[in-house]
Scaffold this motif. Structure first.
Motif, PDB file in Angstrom:
ATOM      1  N   GLN A  49      14.409 -39.397  28.907  1.00 38.80           N
ATOM      2  CA  GLN A  49      13.073 -38.792  28.928  1.00 38.80           C
ATOM      3  C   GLN A  49      12.719 -38.422  30.362  1.00 38.80           C
ATOM      4  N   ILE A  52       6.739 -38.669  30.967  1.00 40.51           N
ATOM      5  CA  ILE A  52       5.877 -39.313  29.987  1.00 40.51           C
ATOM      6  C   ILE A  52       4.774 -38.293  29.684  1.00 40.51           C
ATOM      7  N   TYR A  82      -0.029 -41.742  24.585  1.00 37.68           N
ATOM      8  CA  TYR A  82       1.145 -41.303  25.341  1.00 37.68           C
ATOM      9  C   TYR A  82       2.322 -41.143  24.405  1.00 37.68           C
ATOM     10  N   THR A  84       6.036 -41.402  24.374  1.00 37.85           N
ATOM     11  CA  THR A  84       7.091 -41.940  25.213  1.00 37.85           C
ATOM     12  C   THR A  84       7.923 -42.977  24.468  1.00 37.85           C
ATOM     13  N   TYR A  86       8.979 -45.737  26.146  1.00 40.23           N
ATOM     14  CA  TYR A  86       8.701 -46.269  27.483  1.00 40.23           C
ATOM     15  C   TYR A  86       9.832 -47.089  28.095  1.00 40.23           C
ATOM     16  N   PHE A  89      12.342 -44.701  29.275  1.00 43.17           N
ATOM     17  CA  PHE A  89      11.788 -43.879  30.350  1.00 43.17           C
ATOM     18  C   PHE A  89      11.862 -44.601  31.693  1.00 43.17           C
ATOM     19  N   CYS A 109       2.066 -33.958  31.401  1.00 42.87           N
ATOM     20  CA  CYS A 109       3.294 -34.690  31.685  1.00 42.87           C
ATOM     21  C   CYS A 109       3.390 -35.142  33.138  1.00 42.87           C
TER      22      CYS A 109
END
Length: 196
Positions: A49, A52, A82, A84, A86, A89, A109
């Protein structure tokens, strides 16, 4: 009419009211806007990714494909959330999930590199980042615990209670996948509740 960036900055200010106008301007200079169409992917399985995404407008769905080839929905994210995966990420690892738009979606973003710059140069945003990460963790934990401690009916009732506005924006098949039940089971649950 408010732009995606305006909506995003208002949400930042709401969470961290002590951030100065100058800090907010520097932060705003580090974000980009991405407008996606229905069915577009914000993130695809196996990809790292790049950014985010704060959803200023629209709706996305997070999913994965199991070993049998079934697409399993793990989350719906709408305005103010969000988009994502995470953990992947922040560790710069390929994602195990797809994040796909269910509606035309505007995302504000922040790239990983810009996020690191923000944390190093605008210390007030470390609190913002921590609070966002905590919210993501709470949602993930609640999702896991719903499958451990709740029946399918309880998960359905919680979904209706917590996501009433979302209910008419998603398909029944995506809802069933998210709840971990077959369509027939959802029909039985709805019929049972209608007779109460």
């Amino acid at each position: 009419m408010e732009t995606g960036t305006d909506i995003f900055l208002k949400s930042v200010r709401k969470i961290c009211p002590d951030i100065t106008d100058d800090e907010l301007l520097q932060f705003a200079a580090r974000v980009t806007i991405e407008n996606l169409n229905r069915k577009d992917f914000f993130l695809q399985f196996g990809k790292v990714q790049k950014a985010i995404g704060f959803i200023a407008n629209g709706l996305v769905r997070s999913s994965f494909v199991d070993k049998e080839g079934n697409e399993i929905t793990v989350g719906f994210y709408t305005e103010g959330d969000y988009a994502t995966h995470y953990p992947a990420f922040i560790t710069r690892q390929p994602s195990k999930y797809n994040i796909q738009c269910l509606e035309p979606t505007t995302l504000v973003c922040i790239s990983y590199e810009n996020l690191q710059w923000i944390y190093e140069n605008l210390p007030g945003f470390e609190k913002y980042g921590r609070l966002v990460a905590e919210e993501i963790l709470k949602r993930q934990q609640a999702r896991i615990e719903s499958f451990i401690f709740q029946t399918a009916e309880e998960r359905y009732l919680d979904f209706i209670k917590g996501h009433a506005a979302l209910f008419n924006r998603i398909s029944i098949s995506h809802l069933c996948s998210f709840l971990g039940i077959e369509r027939q089971s959802l029909t039985r649950i709805r019929q049972k509740l209608a007779h109460k």
